[in-house]
Design a protein around this motif. Structure first.
Motif, PDB file in Angstrom:
ATOM      1  N   TYR A  25     -57.926 -49.363   9.177  1.00 40.17           N
ATOM      2  CA  TYR A  25     -59.056 -49.851   9.958  1.00 40.17           C
ATOM      3  C   TYR A  25     -59.787 -48.664  10.580  1.00 40.17           C
ATOM      4  O   TYR A  25     -59.191 -47.611  10.827  1.00 40.17           O
ATOM      5  CB  TYR A  25     -58.585 -50.789  11.075  1.00 40.17           C
ATOM      6  N   ASP A  26     -61.084 -48.855  10.888  1.00 41.14           N
ATOM      7  CA  ASP A  26     -61.829 -47.771  11.539  1.00 41.14           C
ATOM      8  C   ASP A  26     -62.114 -48.092  13.004  1.00 41.14           C
ATOM      9  O   ASP A  26     -63.022 -47.524  13.604  1.00 41.14           O
ATOM     10  CB  ASP A  26     -63.128 -47.465  10.786  1.00 41.14           C
ATOM     11  N   TYR A  27     -61.332 -49.001  13.580  1.00 44.72           N
ATOM     12  CA  TYR A  27     -61.431 -49.345  14.994  1.00 44.72           C
ATOM     13  C   TYR A  27     -60.042 -49.720  15.505  1.00 44.72           C
ATOM     14  O   TYR A  27     -59.097 -49.888  14.718  1.00 44.72           O
ATOM     15  CB  TYR A  27     -62.405 -50.514  15.207  1.00 44.72           C
ATOM     16  N   PHE A  28     -59.896 -49.809  16.811  1.00 45.54           N
ATOM     17  CA  PHE A  28     -58.648 -50.280  17.401  1.00 45.54           C
ATOM     18  C   PHE A  28     -58.599 -51.800  17.296  1.00 45.54           C
ATOM     19  O   PHE A  28     -59.606 -52.487  17.495  1.00 45.54           O
ATOM     20  CB  PHE A  28     -58.542 -49.861  18.868  1.00 45.54           C
TER      21      PHE A  28
ATOM     22  N   HIS B 272     -54.112 -48.542  15.315  1.00 45.31           N
ATOM     23  CA  HIS B 272     -54.975 -47.391  15.573  1.00 45.31           C
ATOM     24  C   HIS B 272     -55.869 -47.116  14.368  1.00 45.31           C
ATOM     25  O   HIS B 272     -55.432 -47.265  13.218  1.00 45.31           O
ATOM     26  CB  HIS B 272     -54.133 -46.143  15.860  1.00 45.31           C
ATOM     27  N   PRO B 273     -57.099 -46.688  14.595  1.00 47.07           N
ATOM     28  CA  PRO B 273     -57.968 -46.366  13.450  1.00 47.07           C
ATOM     29  C   PRO B 273     -57.391 -45.217  12.624  1.00 47.07           C
ATOM     30  O   PRO B 273     -56.797 -44.287  13.156  1.00 47.07           O
ATOM     31  CB  PRO B 273     -59.288 -45.959  14.123  1.00 47.07           C
TER      32      PRO B 273
ATOM     33  N   SER C 169     -63.937 -50.115  19.958  1.00 48.63           N
ATOM     34  CA  SER C 169     -64.158 -48.731  19.526  1.00 48.63           C
ATOM     35  C   SER C 169     -64.966 -48.023  20.604  1.00 48.63           C
ATOM     36  O   SER C 169     -65.235 -48.580  21.666  1.00 48.63           O
ATOM     37  CB  SER C 169     -64.907 -48.700  18.182  1.00 48.63           C
TER      38      SER C 169
ATOM     39  N   ALA D 118     -62.511 -44.807  23.762  1.00 47.69           N
ATOM     40  CA  ALA D 118     -61.447 -45.745  23.408  1.00 47.69           C
ATOM     41  C   ALA D 118     -60.105 -45.038  23.218  1.00 47.69           C
ATOM     42  O   ALA D 118     -59.073 -45.487  23.726  1.00 47.69           O
ATOM     43  CB  ALA D 118     -61.829 -46.520  22.148  1.00 47.69           C
TER      44      ALA D 118
END
Length: 288
Positions: free
Chosen positions: A40-43, A73-74, A96, A100
């Motif tokens: 993922y590219d975000y929390f 975690h990203p 994000s 963050a």
């Protein structure tokens, strides 16, 4: 058991934001429901309300059930799957922003420690539901509401994770305590606070705090607080000529103007009025 899935997105979008909640959702998963392995590219924070399942990171696998939270975690390769007999029901939110990572770290989460357990009365499930409700309303105020809920959740997680972490050695504990005292006085000096009130707020014995503070700074807490107030008053005397001496004294938490003047002269060698007249044109160095 009937499958359900619902998600709500933040009605406000910013290209760059210090902290931004992207969306929130809830689901009663099916048996063996699996996501990943993926990045993922975000929390992405999940809180499990019912059922059991497995969460796998690049470091280890966790068997999780009701009351457990896990933070993705990203950039980390993860997967998670619901139990075949008692599948998860969970809520989640994604966030994000440039701040963050720092906030997550302060809360005690890391790729090596992505799991926390909520206690009874936890604010996390209700906060996740609150974010969804705020986003479903479609109002722009939902953005600010979601940030409030996110801070509440990270604050609770910090208490849970740090309570179970290894206790620091005495030296680091003392330094942290003294930093807490300095921060408390720096933020509260304008109010009529006392050392007793500070000790009570921090949960320590006054004699202990006074001793370790003086060991670290060379000053007693009483003297440090007084010098901090005098230092702040000097700035006001220089920069706010429209304020009276009484108003300056009150602004730094000293309601007795006569006492303030005596202490000011003790530290600065002249009265507040004389100081203002003499130093208005001079560069100033701090006492502390």
């Amino acid at each position: 058991m009937e499958h359900s899935y619902s998600v709500a997105s933040n009605p406000v979008y910013y290209e760059e934001q210090n902290l931004h909640v992207l969306f929130a959702g809830e689901s009663q998963t099916l048996p063996r429901h699996q996501l990943g392995p993926k990045i993922y590219d975000y929390f992405l924070l999940h809180c499990i309300e019912q059922g059991t399942g497995s969460f796998r990171t690049e470091y280890r696998t966790y068997e999780l059930g009701p009351g457990d939270c896990f933070l993705i975690h990203p950039g980390q390769l993860v997967s998670y799957v619901s139990d075949p007999d008692s599948p998860w029901k969970y809520r989640w939110t994604a966030f994000s922003g440039t701040e963050a990572g720092r906030l997550v770290h302060e809360a005690g989460f890391s790729p090596e420690q992505p799991v926390a357990s909520c206690g009874e009365g936890s604010v996390i499930p209700g906060s996740l539901a609150g974010i969804m409700k705020a986003f479903h309303s479609g109002q722009e105020s939902g953005h600010l509401t979601s940030l409030g809920y996110l801070y509440l959740m990270l604050g609770e997680a910090a208490g849970m994770l740090k309570a179970h972490s290894r206790l620091p050695g005495r030296d680091s504990q003392v330094k942290r305590t003294v930093k807490q005292m300095i921060h408390y006085m720096s933020s509260q000096y304008a109010h009529p606070v006392s050392i007793e009130l500070m000790c009570s707020s921090l949960g320590y014995n006054r004699a202990y705090l006074s001793r370790v503070f003086k060991e670290e700074t060379g000053l007693s807490p009483v003297t440090y607080l007084l010098k901090l107030r005098i230092d702040k008053s000097r700035q006001l005397l220089r920069e706010r000529p429209e304020l009276s001496v009484e108003q300056v004294a009150a602004s730094v938490g000293l309601t007795d103007a006569l006492y303030f003047s005596r202490q000011f002269k003790r530290f600065c060698g002249q009265s507040p009025t004389a100081y203002r007249a003499v130093t208005a044109r001079k560069p100033e160095s701090k006492l502390i």
